[in-house]
Write a protein that holds these residues in place. Sequence first.
Motif, PDB file in Angstrom:
ATOM      1  N   PRO A   1     -55.183 -41.621  21.383  1.00  0.00           N
ATOM      2  CA  PRO A   1     -56.522 -41.507  20.803  1.00  0.00           C
ATOM      3  C   PRO A   1     -56.606 -40.280  19.898  1.00  0.00           C
ATOM      4  CG  PRO A   1     -56.531 -40.830  23.111  1.00  0.00           C
ATOM      5  CD  PRO A   1     -55.181 -41.417  22.851  1.00  0.00           C
ATOM      6  N   GLY A   2     -57.395 -40.399  18.856  1.00  0.00           N
ATOM      7  CA  GLY A   2     -57.580 -39.273  17.946  1.00  0.00           C
ATOM      8  C   GLY A   2     -56.489 -39.095  16.922  1.00  0.00           C
ATOM      9  N   THR A   3     -55.506 -40.004  16.871  1.00  0.00           N
ATOM     10  CA  THR A   3     -54.458 -39.938  15.861  1.00  0.00           C
ATOM     11  C   THR A   3     -54.781 -40.916  14.738  1.00  0.00           C
ATOM     12  OG1 THR A   3     -53.154 -41.571  17.069  1.00  0.00           O
ATOM     13  CG2 THR A   3     -52.675 -39.250  17.489  1.00  0.00           C
ATOM     14  N   PHE A   4     -54.171 -40.687  13.592  1.00  0.00           N
ATOM     15  CA  PHE A   4     -54.430 -41.547  12.431  1.00  0.00           C
ATOM     16  C   PHE A   4     -53.254 -42.471  12.211  1.00  0.00           C
ATOM     17  CE2 PHE A   4     -54.001 -42.664   7.977  1.00  0.00           C
ATOM     18  CZ  PHE A   4     -55.264 -43.139   7.678  1.00  0.00           C
ATOM     19  N   ILE A   5     -53.530 -43.762  12.129  1.00  0.00           N
ATOM     20  CA  ILE A   5     -52.522 -44.759  11.754  1.00  0.00           C
ATOM     21  C   ILE A   5     -53.257 -45.920  11.114  1.00  0.00           C
ATOM     22  CG2 ILE A   5     -52.573 -45.770  14.071  1.00  0.00           C
ATOM     23  CD1 ILE A   5     -49.631 -46.586  13.605  1.00  0.00           C
ATOM     24  N   GLU A   6     -52.689 -46.431  10.033  1.00  0.00           N
ATOM     25  CA  GLU A   6     -53.331 -47.519   9.297  1.00  0.00           C
ATOM     26  C   GLU A   6     -52.264 -48.509   8.859  1.00  0.00           C
ATOM     27  OE1 GLU A   6     -56.959 -47.368   6.391  1.00  0.00           O
ATOM     28  OE2 GLU A   6     -55.148 -46.967   5.238  1.00  0.00           O
ATOM     29  N   ASN A   7     -52.516 -49.769   9.116  1.00  0.00           N
ATOM     30  CA  ASN A   7     -51.607 -50.817   8.689  1.00  0.00           C
ATOM     31  C   ASN A   7     -51.979 -51.261   7.273  1.00  0.00           C
ATOM     32  OD1 ASN A   7     -51.335 -54.138   8.629  1.00  0.00           O
ATOM     33  ND2 ASN A   7     -49.524 -53.076   9.399  1.00  0.00           N
ATOM     34  N   ASN A   8     -51.004 -51.221   6.370  1.00  0.00           N
ATOM     35  CA  ASN A   8     -51.240 -51.574   4.979  1.00  0.00           C
ATOM     36  C   ASN A   8     -50.686 -52.945   4.607  1.00  0.00           C
ATOM     37  OD1 ASN A   8     -52.330 -48.948   4.596  1.00  0.00           O
ATOM     38  ND2 ASN A   8     -50.272 -48.132   4.303  1.00  0.00           N
ATOM     39  N   ALA A   9     -49.717 -53.453   5.364  1.00  0.00           N
ATOM     40  CA  ALA A   9     -49.118 -54.752   5.051  1.00  0.00           C
ATOM     41  C   ALA A   9     -48.568 -55.364   6.328  1.00  0.00           C
ATOM     42  CB  ALA A   9     -48.008 -54.599   4.011  1.00  0.00           C
ATOM     43  N   TYR A  10     -48.652 -56.707   6.406  1.00  0.00           N
ATOM     44  CA  TYR A  10     -48.105 -57.446   7.555  1.00  0.00           C
ATOM     45  C   TYR A  10     -47.915 -58.886   7.104  1.00  0.00           C
ATOM     46  CZ  TYR A  10     -47.498 -58.869  12.467  1.00  0.00           C
ATOM     47  OH  TYR A  10     -46.991 -59.340  13.663  1.00  0.00           O
ATOM     48  N   GLY A  11     -46.661 -59.293   6.946  1.00  0.00           N
ATOM     49  CA  GLY A  11     -46.401 -60.644   6.462  1.00  0.00           C
ATOM     50  C   GLY A  11     -44.941 -61.011   6.627  1.00  0.00           C
ATOM     51  N   SER A  12     -44.549 -62.102   5.983  1.00  0.00           N
ATOM     52  CA  SER A  12     -43.172 -62.592   6.058  1.00  0.00           C
ATOM     53  C   SER A  12     -42.705 -62.998   4.667  1.00  0.00           C
ATOM     54  CB  SER A  12     -43.072 -63.792   7.012  1.00  0.00           C
ATOM     55  OG  SER A  12     -43.821 -64.890   6.511  1.00  0.00           O
ATOM     56  N   VAL A  13     -41.389 -63.114   4.505  1.00  0.00           N
ATOM     57  CA  VAL A  13     -40.812 -63.511   3.221  1.00  0.00           C
ATOM     58  C   VAL A  13     -40.163 -64.876   3.368  1.00  0.00           C
ATOM     59  CG1 VAL A  13     -40.458 -61.168   2.409  1.00  0.00           C
ATOM     60  CG2 VAL A  13     -38.681 -62.257   3.754  1.00  0.00           C
ATOM     61  N   GLU A  14     -40.054 -65.603   2.236  1.00  0.00           N
ATOM     62  CA  GLU A  14     -39.592 -66.976   2.264  1.00  0.00           C
ATOM     63  C   GLU A  14     -38.227 -67.158   1.608  1.00  0.00           C
ATOM     64  OE1 GLU A  14     -42.602 -69.664   0.785  1.00  0.00           O
ATOM     65  OE2 GLU A  14     -44.162 -68.170   1.097  1.00  0.00           O
ATOM     66  N   ASN A  15     -37.661 -66.102   1.003  1.00  0.00           N
ATOM     67  CA  ASN A  15     -36.441 -66.304   0.226  1.00  0.00           C
ATOM     68  C   ASN A  15     -35.167 -66.199   1.057  1.00  0.00           C
ATOM     69  OD1 ASN A  15     -36.929 -63.457   0.500  1.00  0.00           O
ATOM     70  ND2 ASN A  15     -35.314 -63.117  -1.001  1.00  0.00           N
ATOM     71  N   LEU A  16     -35.244 -65.650   2.284  1.00  0.00           N
ATOM     72  CA  LEU A  16     -34.063 -65.523   3.141  1.00  0.00           C
ATOM     73  C   LEU A  16     -34.023 -66.731   4.081  1.00  0.00           C
ATOM     74  CD1 LEU A  16     -34.322 -61.704   3.879  1.00  0.00           C
ATOM     75  CD2 LEU A  16     -32.664 -62.839   2.393  1.00  0.00           C
ATOM     76  N   LEU A  17     -33.119 -67.660   3.763  1.00  0.00           N
ATOM     77  CA  LEU A  17     -33.129 -68.977   4.412  1.00  0.00           C
ATOM     78  C   LEU A  17     -31.915 -69.223   5.286  1.00  0.00           C
ATOM     79  CD1 LEU A  17     -34.189 -71.011   1.233  1.00  0.00           C
ATOM     80  CD2 LEU A  17     -35.681 -69.997   2.955  1.00  0.00           C
ATOM     81  N   ASN A  18     -31.067 -68.222   5.499  1.00  0.00           N
ATOM     82  CA  ASN A  18     -29.848 -68.456   6.269  1.00  0.00           C
ATOM     83  C   ASN A  18     -30.084 -68.530   7.773  1.00  0.00           C
ATOM     84  OD1 ASN A  18     -30.230 -65.499   5.449  1.00  0.00           O
ATOM     85  ND2 ASN A  18     -29.030 -65.310   7.321  1.00  0.00           N
ATOM     86  N   SER A  19     -31.269 -68.184   8.231  1.00  0.00           N
ATOM     87  CA  SER A  19     -31.587 -68.204   9.660  1.00  0.00           C
ATOM     88  C   SER A  19     -32.727 -69.182   9.912  1.00  0.00           C
ATOM     89  CB  SER A  19     -31.967 -66.802  10.141  1.00  0.00           C
ATOM     90  OG  SER A  19     -32.452 -66.833  11.472  1.00  0.00           O
ATOM     91  N   ASP A  20     -32.919 -69.541  11.191  1.00  0.00           N
ATOM     92  CA  ASP A  20     -34.065 -70.381  11.544  1.00  0.00           C
ATOM     93  C   ASP A  20     -35.321 -69.546  11.778  1.00  0.00           C
ATOM     94  OD1 ASP A  20     -33.184 -69.211  13.837  1.00  0.00           O
ATOM     95  OD2 ASP A  20     -32.824 -71.057  14.950  1.00  0.00           O
ATOM     96  N   HIS A  21     -35.232 -68.230  11.603  1.00  0.00           N
ATOM     97  CA  HIS A  21     -36.381 -67.332  11.627  1.00  0.00           C
ATOM     98  C   HIS A  21     -36.625 -66.796  10.226  1.00  0.00           C
ATOM     99  CE1 HIS A  21     -36.859 -66.584  16.093  1.00  0.00           C
ATOM    100  NE2 HIS A  21     -35.669 -67.165  16.060  1.00  0.00           N
ATOM    101  N   ARG A  22     -37.872 -66.469   9.908  1.00  0.00           N
ATOM    102  CA  ARG A  22     -38.196 -65.801   8.658  1.00  0.00           C
ATOM    103  C   ARG A  22     -38.405 -64.313   8.941  1.00  0.00           C
ATOM    104  NH1 ARG A  22     -36.502 -69.815   6.845  1.00  0.00           N
ATOM    105  NH2 ARG A  22     -37.536 -71.336   5.488  1.00  0.00           N
ATOM    106  N   PRO A  23     -37.877 -63.435   8.081  1.00  0.00           N
ATOM    107  CA  PRO A  23     -38.080 -61.993   8.286  1.00  0.00           C
ATOM    108  C   PRO A  23     -39.555 -61.617   8.184  1.00  0.00           C
ATOM    109  CG  PRO A  23     -36.331 -62.421   6.692  1.00  0.00           C
ATOM    110  CD  PRO A  23     -37.033 -63.718   6.912  1.00  0.00           C
ATOM    111  N   VAL A  24     -39.955 -60.649   8.970  1.00  0.00           N
ATOM    112  CA  VAL A  24     -41.336 -60.146   8.991  1.00  0.00           C
ATOM    113  C   VAL A  24     -41.330 -58.674   8.598  1.00  0.00           C
ATOM    114  CG1 VAL A  24     -43.307 -59.619  10.486  1.00  0.00           C
ATOM    115  CG2 VAL A  24     -42.141 -61.823  10.685  1.00  0.00           C
ATOM    116  N   PHE A  25     -42.314 -58.256   7.802  1.00  0.00           N
ATOM    117  CA  PHE A  25     -42.421 -56.862   7.381  1.00  0.00           C
ATOM    118  C   PHE A  25     -43.791 -56.311   7.772  1.00  0.00           C
ATOM    119  CE2 PHE A  25     -43.708 -59.496   3.733  1.00  0.00           C
ATOM    120  CZ  PHE A  25     -45.004 -59.031   3.528  1.00  0.00           C
ATOM    121  N   ALA A  26     -43.863 -55.009   7.889  1.00  0.00           N
ATOM    122  CA  ALA A  26     -45.119 -54.302   8.142  1.00  0.00           C
ATOM    123  C   ALA A  26     -45.019 -52.915   7.517  1.00  0.00           C
ATOM    124  CB  ALA A  26     -45.422 -54.202   9.630  1.00  0.00           C
ATOM    125  N   SER A  27     -46.114 -52.440   6.974  1.00  0.00           N
ATOM    126  CA  SER A  27     -46.161 -51.113   6.356  1.00  0.00           C
ATOM    127  C   SER A  27     -47.308 -50.319   6.961  1.00  0.00           C
ATOM    128  CB  SER A  27     -46.350 -51.235   4.834  1.00  0.00           C
ATOM    129  OG  SER A  27     -46.502 -49.963   4.240  1.00  0.00           O
TER     130      SER A  27
END
Length: 1146
Positions: free
Chosen positions: A714-740
């Motif tokens: 509590p009392g600390t600063f944190i803010e999420n600026n991005a949260y999503g996935s990309v579609e160009n990496l197709l070699n796996s059955d999972h899609r990569p996820v990013f967060a900023s």
Amino acid sequence: MSAISWMPRTYGKVIQRRIPKKMSATSYFHKGISRLHAEELLMRARDDGTFLLRDSESLAGAYVLCLLYQSRVHQYRILPDQDGRLFVQSEGNVEAVRFNNIEDLIQGYLVRGDQNGLVCGLRKPVPTDRPEAVEAESDEEEILDGFCIPTAPYLPEEVPSGTDRHVSKTFKYGFLSNFARLDLSCCDGEFVDGIKKYIDSGMEKDASLYRAGDDMMPEFQQLLEIAGKGLQRELDVFLLKLSLCKDLLTQDEDDRSRHSGLTMNGVAMTYISFLADKLQNCHSHVLKLEEKAHEVVKQLPDSSYDYLDSDEMRELTGALQQMPSPMSSLSIPLSSFEVRSSKAGKFTSKVTLNVDIRQGRFYAVKPSKDFLDSSNTFTHDRILQLVKSTSDNSRLDVIIEGKKKTSYMFENAHARENFCLQIRHMKSLHSKEEKVDQISVFIGTWNMGKSAPDHTLKHWLKCNGEGKSLDRTLSRIPHDIYVIGTQESALNDKDWVNTLKASLKATLMVDVEMLEMCNLWGIRVVVLINPQHRHCISHVQKSSVKTGIANALGNKGASAVSFQFNGTSICFINAHLTSGDERLHRRNQNFRDILKGLSLGPKSFEGFDVSHKFHHVFFFGDLNYRIVEKVDVVLKRAEDRDIPFLLDRDQLRKTQFDKDAFFNFNESEINFMPTYRLYRGKPGYKYDWKKVKKTGERINVPSWCDRVLWHSYPGTFIENNAYGSVENLLNSDHRPVFASFTVGIASQFVQSQAMLTENSSIRILFNRIEAQVRTCVRQHFILEFYSSCLSDIICCESNVKFKESKSSFYCCPEWHADQLPQLRPMFGDRDYLEEQHILIAVRGCDDDDESYGECVVSLKDQFSPDFQCFECVLTHNGEETGKLRGEMRVSMGGKYRVGKSRKTYEIVALDTEYQDPEDIHPSTPREGRHQPVSMSSSVGIQLPSNGHSSPARQTRYSSDEVLLRLGQESSSPEPVWPLNPTNGRQSASPRRKPIMGQSVLQASASQRQVMPVVSTSQLPANIRPSESVPSCLSGVGVSPPVVMPRPAELGRKHDIKVDTPPPPLPKKQRPTSSDKNYDGLAKPASVQEWLTGLGLEEYIVLFLKSGWDSISRLPNLTAPDLLRMGIQNPAHWNRMITSIQEINFT
């Protein structure tokens, strides 16, 4: 042999040789369960004499015997002696009986009956839940996936002679068992495939050739050749370098060597012989080179006073000069925002706002004035404050030094948010402060499916994809820290790190260095940092936890890295949890095992899970939580992109709602499609939901398996600026996820003489503390106080009194001021102390010495001459165990000066936090100190602001004034209780007219007990304000915790002084829309007006941040929606839902 290492081995032998007439330990030993879970199992049984055995949480290698008697759980610790024999810890000088193992001990106490020295006899064990046997088959199937032999549950030890096929199969399963225990995280995919191929078919081929008289073992030689590919290349390079060193030391041209490497072409030799010859060649070359170097050194003359002339020096310098390095400057495009500015209260004038992050400037250009000058060009240091409107999510007030406040209307909330982020980044990049007060953190998670990337990583690393992405300007700015977690990793460590570095260099022109890496089989986490921050980072640690079969295999588990960035501690956990939609309980247990098992953080915090050891904990990876719905329904909803429908059936969301796991963890809103299970190599979202295995078909419902969550103090600063996935990496059955993320950084403390003089008068004082602990154990408790600002762990006295509890499963100890210690910080700087926290642990006073829950309290808002109320949820190893409330303050010895520090992230504020001097009339009396709006950690902390009188409406701003308004604290003493409106100062704002939806307040007001409100001057002389019972301590029940307002906030806008849950309203008294009096009421015009009318204005920010910014959306509001916002008080849910039902939205 130590007791810790002795006991598990002895336990394993006992289970194998135990005769049937004795009770097996598997019938009562619950390995790894928590104290709370053990008590719940016993209370469910209800019968006296029911017992179970669990591991001790306070002492490694010890057990705890839990025994139920008269609806209370009694605990007895079982300890090993120096010889490894076990005994039950007893009180006084009673000689304890010792046993060889745990089964003999339990059997001995069973035989004694009630004459065993315990509260009652052991009668009925609580059987264990052992899902490992069933789950192990699935886990083993995943481990051995890719081999060409079927799984067999049993193989006989004796087979008839001549059946080579059975013998071969027996050997294969032995090798497969060995393979499953290998740590192959550092090996490349080609070598792993080579091992699989050799076990599958190569071994049999070599065996056939060997029986025929050929002992060359070609298949094994081929496996070694694959393993030695890198070594052969390195040896060739090494021999070449040795040759160059020899040529350097050789003066005669004829003596210069010509390197020729050994090859196997045309030579009938095995790879082992070839490799041995090459190593022998290296050995001889090294010896010859050493001999040559000795000869040269002996012949070298004394040249201490010989210098090269200027021409020779210039020639040598030119020869040694390196190629110029590539341009490392950032290429950040100029951003433009089309807005309308306010004039006479109306937004009519069109303005183009341009943000030049690279130059550190901001332009406000009107169409009628297309040139730039001092009137429309502002440098980063002149931008003092950005104030967001909570009534209109497109409006923003910009405060420039030396100018009047300007209001702008953006196209939408997203554009306004991007503008604020860019201004904050600009001020951070161009800050002249030596101390870093905020950093940007990239977190990526990807289950690679044991396959190397087939496309560029730039979209992933730039947070450009589906969902909440960074805009084209912010995506060009490199992050300060990159944390990449992979599961089922394909590349080896070196190749993967080089791939990440090369991708970042090519994409963002940034050179990063690896801080640390942690591997557990294919579960890998890599931390890359900007080299300029290396001096700010310390206490780097790494750890891993196995949660595979029997918590012994690393195919499932977590790898983690932690460090300290100046004064802020951060932990990154990359996890791969148990798969399968039917194994939710096992996944939740994996989470608790990981929190408890990671060996990270300061040693003084041992015994606590990592969520209490670090300011910020990021938990991400392939968490394997599934969508619980029929696959055809999910496929149809996914095709329609009905994300809200799918999220309502997400296991992780439900788990958080039920508080079974990830309690108090946050996750940003999901606006991207499920990331599992998709066809490999096919673009788009085509889900491969049917998985054919050797044991049959398995249905994999499309799900959000790959997630990023975080937990913050509590009392600390944190803010999420991005949260999503990309579609160009197709070699796996999972899609990569990013967060900023943007993370606020606390400064490291630097001692000064002034701080030493101030330190003597600073104290952290507690007036009263009450706890509500979930336990059936009857005992007394103590409180322990931990903090980095304290020189040692401080303990209080044992409690004497208990509050009456409405449930037998709760115990409510309380402590008064004379039982609580005065905490003396090591340093007296207020700026430093405002960023510190106190961890409070509730421990039992009896022999078990286990923690019954911990919580963290921030010191930021505790600097006051009066005690401030606080309330926290108690957790232990990821489980909610109760709550703690009380009063505390930081005493400055009468000197309550304002903190001097101003953080970069404070440039953005909400209008509910910032008090504009233009809005205060000079004749209006000044109100009490304005408190920040309670916000979730996904948004960050909010700073207090004060109202000030303004002599004129045409106010121009200076940086000192803005700093004063955001951080000033009154030096005059404030009363503990709010002033009576009839006797004290009148509120500056008039009483609001009643609106629809407030009957829940009006009907229950007569049933509430409102504490009389008097000023401190009206109190009798023999009663001090600190002795009064504050509203936050006016009774501890078993209701869930609520966020309590400060005393200065109570009663400021409403007559209701105590925010206690209202009693249920009888149906016959509930007003309906047909009532005449109710028909005359107006519908609330906005969400802000509605919440303010309900006395819940502290949730305004959460509603706006979560997208509930329109009054027309309220009919669709549900309790799960409120929980996702971070509102955890069911009484407040009831108040809101009841109000919505009464409002006529038509």
